[in-house]
Enzyme design. Sequence first.
Site, PDB file in Angstrom:
ATOM      1  N   CYS A 120      -5.645  44.096  72.941  1.00 18.96           N
ATOM      2  CA  CYS A 120      -6.322  43.269  73.931  1.00 18.96           C
ATOM      3  C   CYS A 120      -7.722  43.821  74.112  1.00 18.96           C
ATOM      4  CB  CYS A 120      -5.570  43.292  75.262  1.00 18.96           C
ATOM      5  SG  CYS A 120      -6.148  42.016  76.412  1.00 18.96           S
ATOM      6  N   CYS A 130     -10.291  39.426  78.746  1.00 14.98           N
ATOM      7  CA  CYS A 130      -9.505  39.711  77.540  1.00 14.98           C
ATOM      8  C   CYS A 130     -10.091  39.056  76.290  1.00 14.98           C
ATOM      9  CB  CYS A 130      -8.063  39.264  77.737  1.00 14.98           C
ATOM     10  SG  CYS A 130      -7.288  40.003  79.195  1.00 14.98           S
ATOM     11  N   LYS A 195       2.993  35.412  79.087  1.00 15.36           N
ATOM     12  CA  LYS A 195       2.399  36.361  80.023  1.00 15.36           C
ATOM     13  C   LYS A 195       1.724  35.579  81.136  1.00 15.36           C
ATOM     14  CE  LYS A 195      -1.053  40.002  80.354  1.00 15.36           C
ATOM     15  NZ  LYS A 195      -1.963  40.877  79.602  1.00 15.36           N
ATOM     16  N   LYS A 248       6.519  38.525  80.544  1.00 13.15           N
ATOM     17  CA  LYS A 248       5.871  39.492  81.425  1.00 13.15           C
ATOM     18  C   LYS A 248       5.248  38.769  82.604  1.00 13.15           C
ATOM     19  CE  LYS A 248       1.870  42.443  81.402  1.00 13.15           C
ATOM     20  NZ  LYS A 248       0.699  42.856  80.686  1.00 13.15           N
ATOM     21  N   SER A 274       3.326  47.183  86.317  1.00 17.59           N
ATOM     22  CA  SER A 274       2.849  48.223  87.231  1.00 17.59           C
ATOM     23  C   SER A 274       3.122  47.923  88.706  1.00 17.59           C
ATOM     24  CB  SER A 274       1.355  48.440  87.009  1.00 17.59           C
ATOM     25  OG  SER A 274       0.625  47.236  87.220  1.00 17.59           O
ATOM     26  N   TYR A 313       7.572  51.800  83.170  1.00 13.47           N
ATOM     27  CA  TYR A 313       7.053  53.097  83.602  1.00 13.47           C
ATOM     28  C   TYR A 313       8.184  53.989  84.107  1.00 13.47           C
ATOM     29  CZ  TYR A 313       2.904  50.278  83.230  1.00 13.47           C
ATOM     30  OH  TYR A 313       1.933  49.438  82.735  1.00 13.47           O
TER      31      TYR A 313
END
Length: 323
Positions: A120, A130, A195, A248, A274, A313
């Site tokens: 990206c 992007c 996404k 996502k 995140s 994560y």
Amino acid sequence: MSFPRHRYRRLRQTESLRALVRETSLEPADFIAPFFLVPGEGVRQPVPSMPGVDRVSPDLAAEDARGLAALGIRGVILFGIPETKDAEGSPSADPDGPVCRAIRAIKSAAPSLVVFTDVCLCEYTSHGHCGLLNGQQIDNDATLGVLAKEALAHARAGADVVAPSDMMDGRVAAIRTALDAEGFSSVPILSYAAKYASGFYGPFREAAESTPAFGDRRGYQMDPANAREAIKEILADVEEGADMVMVKPAMSYLDVVRAAREATLLPLAVYNVSGEYAMVKAAAANGWIDGKRVTLELLTSMKRAGADMILTYHAREAAEWLA
Ligand code: PBG
């Protein structure tokens, strides 16, 4: 009449019985751990909004990756924070940038790990979008060649899988063509096919310094209100040559994960992003939820919805808990 002949609690009486009838399993091999790579050596910078996540230089990434492999994790995905940015995102194809250096370092420290790279431009453009700008517009077609160069740089550095996340139309085909032309026909593409333009990316943008300088990403990422469109995106990327596809974010999009699972036979990934991580960590730190229990429940729900692998994560701690 089912009750009292049928009593569903009969099979819930002991942990062994519950384990035998459990429909969904969760194991370290399901996780792909994200890394934020910065230039330099010996650098480790905690990300304030993501407790437990650091930005690291390639040498420390290699050490961390070795630890993850020892825990049974099979994949890592790399994001780069370059020294300099420009309007065209040209540092994205730097063979000596933090991502390419980390690919080489990780492949030598932990050869069994599958190294994915995020493809990206937002971390590499001065404006944080992007794709390339044409006035205030993001120029889809002009961006494709730059993405293909970035993917090629990663493949040349030894990346095992490239993962475009920009949401330009036609980028899977452009990357496939470029990889094949340069001798990388064996490098698979994991497409971030569906996404969404999500508020859940906030902490990532702080970590990756990729917040758009103006406007937002709604002109290229998907509208959170749409599910059928996600299937169109996925089928288009399959058609263009994607080897694996992704949905996502994860938590608020498990209906899309289920629909994706039913629409394609390809391996399916989900990105536990995140903001989802930050919410769990914040509530756990306050003692409002049991962090371990909630994390494992969330990860299980992503598998149950149909994901084969989870970018998360939580990878390290979850692998430790599952050991
Ligand atoms: C774009 C990219 C983003 C994320 C992964 N790849 C950010 C964005 O689209 O703004 C977000 C991941 C996360 O929030 O954990 N390169």
